[in-house]
Design a protein around this motif. Structure first.
Motif, short mmCIF file in Angstrom:
data_model
loop_
_atom_site.label_atom_id
_atom_site.label_comp_id
_atom_site.label_asym_id
_atom_site.label_seq_id
_atom_site.Cartn_x
_atom_site.Cartn_y
_atom_site.Cartn_z
N GLU A 713 0.82 -1.21 0.00
CA GLU A 713 0.00 0.00 0.00
C GLU A 713 0.85 1.26 0.00
O GLU A 713 0.32 2.38 0.04
CB GLU A 713 -0.93 0.02 1.22
CG GLU A 713 -2.02 -1.05 1.20
CD GLU A 713 -1.48 -2.42 1.58
OE1 GLU A 713 -0.43 -2.48 2.28
OE2 GLU A 713 -2.07 -3.43 1.16
N GLY A 714 2.17 1.12 0.01
CA GLY A 714 3.05 2.27 -0.05
C GLY A 714 3.41 2.88 1.28
O GLY A 714 3.97 3.97 1.33
N VAL A 715 3.13 2.18 2.40
CA VAL A 715 3.46 2.70 3.73
C VAL A 715 4.89 2.27 4.09
O VAL A 715 5.26 1.11 3.88
CB VAL A 715 2.47 2.17 4.79
CG1 VAL A 715 2.81 2.74 6.17
CG2 VAL A 715 1.04 2.52 4.40
N ASP A 720 6.23 -0.01 13.90
CA ASP A 720 4.80 0.19 14.09
C ASP A 720 3.99 -0.47 12.98
O ASP A 720 2.99 -1.16 13.24
CB ASP A 720 4.48 1.69 14.14
CG ASP A 720 5.14 2.39 15.31
OD1 ASP A 720 5.10 1.83 16.42
OD2 ASP A 720 5.68 3.48 15.13
N MET A 721 4.40 -0.26 11.74
CA MET A 721 3.64 -0.83 10.62
C MET A 721 3.68 -2.34 10.66
O MET A 721 2.70 -3.02 10.31
CB MET A 721 4.18 -0.29 9.30
CG MET A 721 3.28 -0.58 8.11
SD MET A 721 1.65 0.20 8.30
CE MET A 721 0.57 -1.19 7.92
N ASN A 751 -4.71 1.78 10.96
CA ASN A 751 -4.21 1.01 9.84
C ASN A 751 -2.78 1.37 9.47
O ASN A 751 -2.14 0.66 8.70
CB ASN A 751 -5.10 1.22 8.60
CG ASN A 751 -6.48 0.61 8.81
OD1 ASN A 751 -6.62 -0.52 9.26
ND2 ASN A 751 -7.52 1.39 8.47
N ARG A 752 -2.28 2.47 10.03
CA ARG A 752 -0.91 2.91 9.76
C ARG A 752 -0.47 3.76 10.94
O ARG A 752 -1.30 4.26 11.72
CB ARG A 752 -0.83 3.68 8.45
CG ARG A 752 -1.76 4.89 8.40
CD ARG A 752 -1.64 5.63 7.09
NE ARG A 752 -2.46 6.84 7.09
CZ ARG A 752 -2.27 7.86 6.27
NH1 ARG A 752 -1.31 7.83 5.39
NH2 ARG A 752 -3.05 8.92 6.33
N PRO A 753 0.83 3.97 11.10
CA PRO A 753 1.31 4.69 12.29
C PRO A 753 0.70 6.08 12.45
O PRO A 753 0.42 6.51 13.58
CB PRO A 753 2.82 4.77 12.06
CG PRO A 753 3.13 3.57 11.23
CD PRO A 753 1.95 3.40 10.32
N GLU A 754 0.48 6.82 11.35
CA GLU A 754 -0.06 8.17 11.46
C GLU A 754 -1.42 8.19 12.17
O GLU A 754 -1.75 9.14 12.87
CB GLU A 754 -0.21 8.80 10.07
CG GLU A 754 1.10 9.12 9.39
CD GLU A 754 1.59 7.99 8.51
OE1 GLU A 754 2.16 8.30 7.45
OE2 GLU A 754 1.40 6.81 8.88
N ASP A 755 -2.21 7.13 11.98
CA ASP A 755 -3.52 7.06 12.63
C ASP A 755 -3.39 7.15 14.15
O ASP A 755 -4.27 7.66 14.84
CB ASP A 755 -4.23 5.76 12.26
CG ASP A 755 -4.60 5.68 10.80
OD1 ASP A 755 -4.73 6.74 10.16
OD2 ASP A 755 -4.76 4.55 10.30
N PHE A 756 -2.28 6.63 14.65
CA PHE A 756 -2.05 6.56 16.09
C PHE A 756 -1.36 7.81 16.61
O PHE A 756 -1.86 8.48 17.53
CB PHE A 756 -1.18 5.33 16.36
CG PHE A 756 -1.16 4.88 17.79
CD1 PHE A 756 -2.23 4.20 18.34
CD2 PHE A 756 -0.03 5.08 18.58
CE1 PHE A 756 -2.19 3.74 19.66
CE2 PHE A 756 0.02 4.64 19.89
CZ PHE A 756 -1.07 3.97 20.43
#
Length: 1022
Positions: A713-715, A720-721, A751-756
């Motif tokens: 998905e490009g993350v 964390d991921m 669903n990805r570190p930024e969400d947290f």
């Protein structure tokens, strides 16, 4: 003469001291770099300097940014201080050019800027704009912090997932996709052609006991263990995944092989041996500080801030201090005269010094009795005290009493109490003329030893301070002096100086406590602060001001997981009472409850040191999977080299996964390596360990685009991921679409570190009085434009600018004006200090069945069965003691920053003149240094500043990985770099405990921390 004896060729020509290492030539050339040296300056005006970040009109004061450069405030992880820094970035090259200090951060500058200062104005302040501005807003990074930016571009970084090829530890790897990595670790199978390996899906069995004969050990899910290095701001995610999602209880950090003994000893005084709170001197206001086992400005977290504050206080003539340590680093300051002194001490005997000081304090009436006499919070408040202790509380000393070692409580006197006996409502008791009574709101007797009548009959009791005094008086001052090597007159002088400044004096310590007596040494030193009564006082000791937590705030709850698992079972590190186990009950029924098969540590936190003894020996149980997150226990634990054959055996630990940017000594033994981002590429929030009296939250965010590979998905792939992807494949609670609750009960995705982490930033920004929204200018000037899309897509329109402020200023920092309220610290420790700690004093040694002393005291080093180390390894055969010391430039993971190797390229062992004369040694000689645990060959440096009978080794060298060995990936060999293998590691001299049934390294018997100070040794010229 052998060239190997000349550690630095050309030392005389350059005027360099030989100890500065083999990489001096580049440094010498750089000193004279210019046209005359064959280098062409980049500019006639500025030579080889970098392009400026911005320019300021000298007339108008207007600031103009360099469009090619971004300047962002972030966090350094060059050491565990995690300072706020200012990162200069080449936008086009996505490259960090330079690191300096964040002027908002108290970890990087003394006179830090008010938080309300706009980002643009912070740049102007550092540029000395304004009348008489000078260097008032100067903010720095240390030498290591300036250099470790090289790790971002280190060619040996792991950027894609790796799977081992061939035997574990062979150094051969193949790259695999992130998706294959997640699938194989979750689902298992015949992954390496060696037989079936259970995946996490199978291991996550929450019903089947991990040991059928010992259900108290918990479920099979405890067979997954995660060892992390340090809380770098990502522990919340780790714990969410391992404990609340997967259901394992086994999570631990590296403290037991770092500074665990000091932290545990401090925790005993502060009444919490698990969380281990501690205090630091109020450096800005203290008049006298005694440093023991720590070199201020050289080691001891936060060493850079401590060094800066100490230098300032020393230069004003306000502060006197003494450093007691086996090695002289940069503690002594010639211009300061007698206001800065170094005293050598026999390694590992700090408790003898401390108890000598305490004895002198009792004998000379220098104990702060009015403070110590307050038996409760109410009494302390009535007396105007900022804190209180349990010095007056009665302790049961009757050896035949079932509660011997515990405090006498109201229920023991027959009083009716609310709730259960010995609960919070059951009062502690103090002595009176008529017997004992509950502690009240007035002073109580400090000294009492005798009988107290109870409904069950008379009971022998004593106050905690009486027990401490008896312990201190059990040896003479001359005895203490003989044990520690410091003359009795000097000990008395130190005690006199410490107690001649009221409450504006303090004792400080840290990593030097990692000896066989470390727990009691540290507790004894910290107890001196309690006897002075300096806690919470200006110029005394102060706790951390705290922080603005990201995990549980007014907007988002990052700690709560719907349908979470509550882990059960006893931990792998055996850091609970042995008496809770089935093994104890069976042994007791058989009439021989002691000794246990292995040591247990009820007064210790989670113990990485003991994990390896447990998992490799199966006591209390083995593990099926071990996760190492940025941890390197194989390098860090002294003596573990004797246990590595079992760790290499997949039949013992079937699955090892390392999450790490590099292949270090531990990740080299993994089955899979998961790439991780490094400090300027990752997310997180951290607080200082201590030493800052105001609230501090430092923010880390990807100020550059991460160099690691990407998911489908490009993350970016990082720790964390990886955990998020595992959780989603295993369908663990707390991850996926409906994972993070907000204050209104709505659920948001993870669903990805930024969400947290972006939601964590909203919490940091919203606590108390919310921070102001970031302006467009703040966002532009700080480079937060790089994450602007994420801020706006993850957060609500009314949230994202507040979060942007946190990143624009590199965190949230309470203003310096909030440090004190009059003569007291504004943020104060509210719980009683434990002159007597009943958790320690009532616990029994699982190997001997004997109770440990419940007060500070001097104890010679012993092994697990209680026998003195000197009995096994007598001084006649092992006449010397080996210690380690730290450089402000190197640590265990900075060796890849080659600019540091140009300054200090190796670490020859250091000896004093007396040892050198006795063994016929001169600087540059090749020697063999041996302990009962191993031997090494290296060069020696003879210098003053090393205690008699001591051999000192600088920490951070002697690597076998981190580029020090060949690595083969997909058939391509990256050869070893001999510079990265330079020097020796003192931990290679570490010892196994010869008294244990199953192999285990020598540890402090209370804290369970590894022993690296005071190893018995001998040396010979070769």
């Amino acid at each position: 003469m052998s060239t190997r004896r000349n550690i630095l060729k050309g030392a005389a020509a350059t005027g360099a001291l030989a100890t500065f290492g083999a990489g001096y030539a580049d440094t010498a050339r750089n000193l004279v770099k210019g046209k005359w040296a064959g280098a062409v300056p980049a500019s006639a005006l500025t030579g080889n300097s970098q392009a400026p970040e911005f320019s300021i009109d000298p007339v108008t004061g207007d600031l103009e940014l360099n469009p090619d450069i971004a300047v962002s405030y972030a966090m350094c992880i060059g050491c565990t201080t995690m300072c706020g820094v200012r990162v200069k970035i080449d936008r086009k090259e996505n490259r960090v050019l330079r690191v300096t200090g964040n002027p908002y951060s108290p970890l990087s500058t003394n006179d830090y800027l008010p938080y309300e200062t706009p980002v643009r104005d912070s740049f102007k302040a550092m540029a000395q704009v304004g009348a008489r501005q000078g260097h008032g807003a100067r903010s720095t990074a240390c030498g290591r912090g300036n250099a470790v930016l090289q790790q971002v571009e280190n060619p040996r970084r792991v950027l894609q997932p790796l799977k081992r090829v061939g035997p574990r530890g062979s150094g051969e790897w193949q790259t695999i996709s992130f998706e294959q990595l997640v699938e194989e670790i979750c689902d298992g199978g015949d992954l390496f052609g060696e037989g079936r390996v259970a995946g996490l899906r199978e291991i996550r069995d929450l019903d089947t006991p991990i040991r059928a004969d010992a259900p108290e050990m918990g479920p099979r899910a405890n067979g997954l263990a995660m060892l992390s290095s340090v809380d770098d701001g990502r522990d919340v995610m780790n714990l969410r995944w391992l404990k609340q999602g997967f259901g394992s209880t086994n999570y631990v950090r590296h403290g037991s092989y770092c500074g665990g003994s000091y932290r545990s000893g401090s925790g005993a005084l502060f009444g919490d041996v698990k969380k281990m709170p501690h205090a630091k001197p109020d450096f800005s206001e203290a008049e006298f500080i005694l440093f023991v086992g720590t070199a201020p400005g050289n080691a001891g977290n936060p060493f850079k801030r401590i060094g800066a504050l100490l230098a300032e206080a020393r230069s004003t003539g306000k502060l006197d201090y003494v450093v007691v340590d086996p090695v002289l680093n940069n503690a002594d300051s010639g211009p300061s005269g007698q206001r800065a002194r170094w005293l050598p001490i026999i390694p590992g005997t700090d408790g003898a010094l401390a108890m000598g000081i305490i004895r002198w304090m009792f004998e000379n009436d220098r104990v702060n009795q009015p403070y110590l006499a307050q038996p409760s919070a109410d009494a302390a408040e009535a007396a105007g005290e900022a804190n209180w202790t349990n010095a007056t509380h009665l302790v049961i000393t009757d050896p035949d009493h079932p509660r011997v070692g515990r405090h006498l409580r109201g229920s023991d006197l027959g009083l009716t109490v609310e709730g259960e006996a010995y609960g919070e409502a059951d009062p502690y008791t103090v002595a009176t003329a008529g017997g004992a009574e509950p502690a009240g709101d007035r002073p109580a007797p400090l000294f009492f030893q005798g009988r107290i009548e109870t409904p069950q009959g008379p009971v022998e009791v004593a106050t905690g301070l009486s027990l401490l005094r008896a312990e201190a008086m059990s040896r003479s001052l001359d005895d203490y002096a003989a044990d520690c090597g410091i003359p009795a007159a000097t000990i008395a002088d130190l005690a006199n100086r410490l107690t001649s400044h009221g409450r504006k004096a303090a004792v400080n310590s840290h990593g030097g406590m990692m000896s066989g007596s470390g727990f009691y040494n540290a507790w004894s030193l910290m107890t001196i602060n309690a006897l002075i009564g300096n806690l919470n006082h200006k110029g005394g000791t102060v706790i951390s001001g705290g922080w603005f937590p990201d995990s549980k705030g007014p907007v988002y709850d990052l700690e709560t997981v719907q349908n979470e698992v509550v882990p059960t079972g006893l931990p792998l590190g055996r850091n609970v009472p042995y008496e809770k186990t089935s093994a104890f009950k069976a042994a007791k029924a058989a009439g021989k409850p002691y000794p246990a098969n292995s040591p247990w540590y009820p007064n210790a936190p989670g113990l990485a040191t003991e994990w390896f003894a447990s998992m490799l020996g199966g006591d209390p149980y083995g593990v099926e999977a071990l996760f190492l997150r940025n941890a390197n226990p194989v390098y860090g634990i002294g003596g573990i080299q004797h246990m590595l054959d079992k760790l290499r055996d997949p039949a013992v630990v079937p699955l090892i996964v390392a999450i790490d940017p590099f292949i270090n000594e531990s990740s080299a033994l993994a089955d899979y390596i998961v790439p991780d981002t490094v400090m300027f590429e990752s997310w997180g929030f951290a607080k200082p360990w201590n030493g800052v009296p105001t609230k501090v939250t430092t923010a880390r965010w990807p100020v550059i685009e991460p160099r690691v590979g990407r998911t489908a998905e490009g993350v970016p792939i990082d720790s964390d991921m990886f955990l998020i992807a595992l959780a989603k494949r295993l369908d663990l609670p707390g991850f996926g679409e409906n994972a993070i609750p907000d204050a209104d009960g709505n659920l948001h995705p993870l669903n990805r570190p930024e969400d947290f982490y972006l939601r964590g930033a909203v919490n940091v920004a919203s606590l108390g009085t919310p921070v102001a929204d970031a302006s467009d200018d703040d966002i532009e000037v700080s480079g937060v434009t790089r994450i602007l899309d994420s801020l706006q897509s993850v957060l609500r329109p009314d949230e994202w600018r507040r979060a942007a402020t946190i990143y624009a200023k590199g965190g949230r920092y309470e203003n310096r004006s909030q440090s004190h309220e009059g003569e007291l610290a504004r943020h104060r420790w509210q719980q009683p200090l434990q002159i007597y700690n009943e958790g320690v004093g009532a616990a029994k040694n699982a190997m001997t069945g004997q109770r440990s002393p419940g007060t500070a005291g001097w104890r010679e080093p012993v092994f697990a069965d209680g026998t003195p180390v000197a009995q096994h390894y007598p001084a006649g055969e092992w006449p010397l003691k080996v210690v380690s010391f730290k450089s402000p430039l190197q640590n265990s993971y900075s060796v890849g920053a080659k600019v540091l190797l140009r300054i200090v390229g190796s670490n020859p062992v250091h000896v004093g003149s007396a040892v050198a004369e006795a063994h016929g040694l001169s600087t540059g000689d090749r020697v063999r240094l041996s302990t009962p645990g191993g031997s090494l060959e290296t060069e020696v440096v003879v210098r003053e500043g090393v205690a008699p009978g001591t051999i000192a080794i600088e920490h951070g060298f002697g690597h076998r990985a981190f580029g020090a060995s060949d690595i083969t990936i997909d058939g391509n060999v990256t050869p070893a770099d001999p510079r990265l293998a330079s020097g020796v590691s003192q931990n290679d001299l570490g010892m196994l405990d010869p008294t244990r049934n199953q192999p285990g390294v020598w540890v402090d018997p209370i804290s369970g921390a590894t022993v690296r100070q005071g190893l018995p040794a001998r040396i010979e010229r070769i």
